[in-house]
Enzyme design. Structure first.
Site, PDB file in Angstrom:
ATOM      1  N   TYR A 192       0.846  -1.185   0.000  1.00 23.96           N
ATOM      2  CA  TYR A 192       0.000   0.000   0.000  1.00 23.96           C
ATOM      3  C   TYR A 192       0.886   1.241   0.000  1.00 23.96           C
ATOM      4  O   TYR A 192       1.321   1.707   1.048  1.00 23.96           O
ATOM      5  CB  TYR A 192      -0.933   0.017   1.210  1.00 23.96           C
ATOM      6  N   PRO A 246     -15.517  -5.412   2.493  1.00 20.16           N
ATOM      7  CA  PRO A 246     -16.626  -6.007   3.258  1.00 20.16           C
ATOM      8  C   PRO A 246     -17.997  -5.390   3.009  1.00 20.16           C
ATOM      9  O   PRO A 246     -18.992  -5.940   3.475  1.00 20.16           O
ATOM     10  CB  PRO A 246     -16.189  -5.763   4.708  1.00 20.16           C
ATOM     11  N   GLY A 266     -23.442  -3.332  -5.901  1.00 20.29           N
ATOM     12  CA  GLY A 266     -24.352  -3.812  -6.939  1.00 20.29           C
ATOM     13  C   GLY A 266     -25.812  -3.502  -6.664  1.00 20.29           C
ATOM     14  O   GLY A 266     -26.151  -2.701  -5.783  1.00 20.29           O
TER      15      GLY A 266
END
Length: 278
Positions: free
Chosen positions: A59, A205, A209
């Site tokens: 990251y 998490p 959609g």
């Protein structure tokens, strides 16, 4: 419902953590545009009672670990910062598994330096490298554990068969796979982790959609509870299994506070079933 989970027998943390990927710059590359805001976000997470933060050497790369140390070191008692290696970043847009033992050893040393730690309390293999013998990758982790560089070991994006293969060489205390209300391909992995007492850390998490739309089932349950769809997504995960430890990430303090409040949200069995039947 249990509000805490014990990882590896001795790391007791709250069951809603914080994912520190998005405190970096665009495309998870380099520093954020507003470094003071990123530091304030991390400190706010701890103020809100979060005791588990997940990051990775990729990251930034390295930026997330450096910012966590700048914001929080010396670390408050009870805070667990987990990191990962095995996912290289040869360029801004590339994420490539890299599991050569010498690379993994180097990356652990760099994570220790960036996080200002003598031992990584939870280190996770970010991806299994298909080009390197599996036993060599796990063997490198076991050697680092024996040397006291890592305390507990976990895996990321793995199958039940891969977890079992790794457990022949090293204790596996956590598994971090893609999982949420609308992406449930790893139900068998969660069930296995629950049987074996292994923490399951779902990345990404919060459901996405059509089901998460303003007119979808998530919104309906959210309205019933006076909550947001994101909070219901997290509450569903917490209800799903006592070994689940979600790590929602954000670059916004407002969203951080919204996500963290989900730890106090309780679904009825009927609401949980309605969502699970999607």
């Amino acid at each position: 419902m249990e509000t805490t989970i014990t990882i590896g027998g001795d790391l007791r943390v709250g069951r809603l953590g914080f994912g520190a990927m998005r405190i970096t710059g665009p495309d998870v590359w380099g520093p954020p545009d507003d470094v003071p805001a990123a530091l304030a976000l991390v400190r706010r997470a701890v103020e809100l009672g979060i005791t588990f933060i997940d990051t990775a050497d990729s990251y930034g790369p390295g930026t997330s670990e450096e910012l966590l140390a700048e914001a929080l070191h010396p670390y408050p008692e009870g805070l667990v910062i987990a990191t990962k290696s095995g996912q290289s970043r040869p360029s801004r847009k590339e994420w490539l598994p890299l599991g050569r033992p010498e690379y993994l050893r180097q990356q652990v040393e760099l994570s220790l330096r960036r996080l200002r730690m003598d031992c990584l309390e939870l280190f996770q293999l970010h991806r299994i490298d298909p080009k390197v013998p599996f036993d060599d990758q796990i063997g490198a982790m076991k050697q680092l554990q024996d040397e006291g560089k890592i305390r507990h070991f976990g895996l990321s994006q793995v199958s039940v068969a891969e977890i079992e293969a790794a457990r022949k060489q090293i204790e596996v205390v956590s598994v971090q796979n893609l999982y949420n209300l609308t992406e449930r391909g790893d139900d068998p992995v969660i069930d296995y982790c629950e049987r074996e007492g292994i923490a399951f850390i779902p990345w990404l998490p919060i459901a996405r959609g059509a089901h998460a739309s303003a007119a979808g089932p998530l919104a309906e349950v959210a309205a019933e509870l006076g909550a947001t769809p994101a909070q219901v997504s997290l509450a569903w995960l917490l209800h799903r299994s006592p070994v689940v430890l979600p790590i929602p990430g954000t670059s916004s303090i407002e969203h951080l506070e919204e996500n963290t409040a989900a730890a106090g949200l309780r679904l009825t069995d009927e609401q949980f079933k309605r969502l699970s039947d999607l």
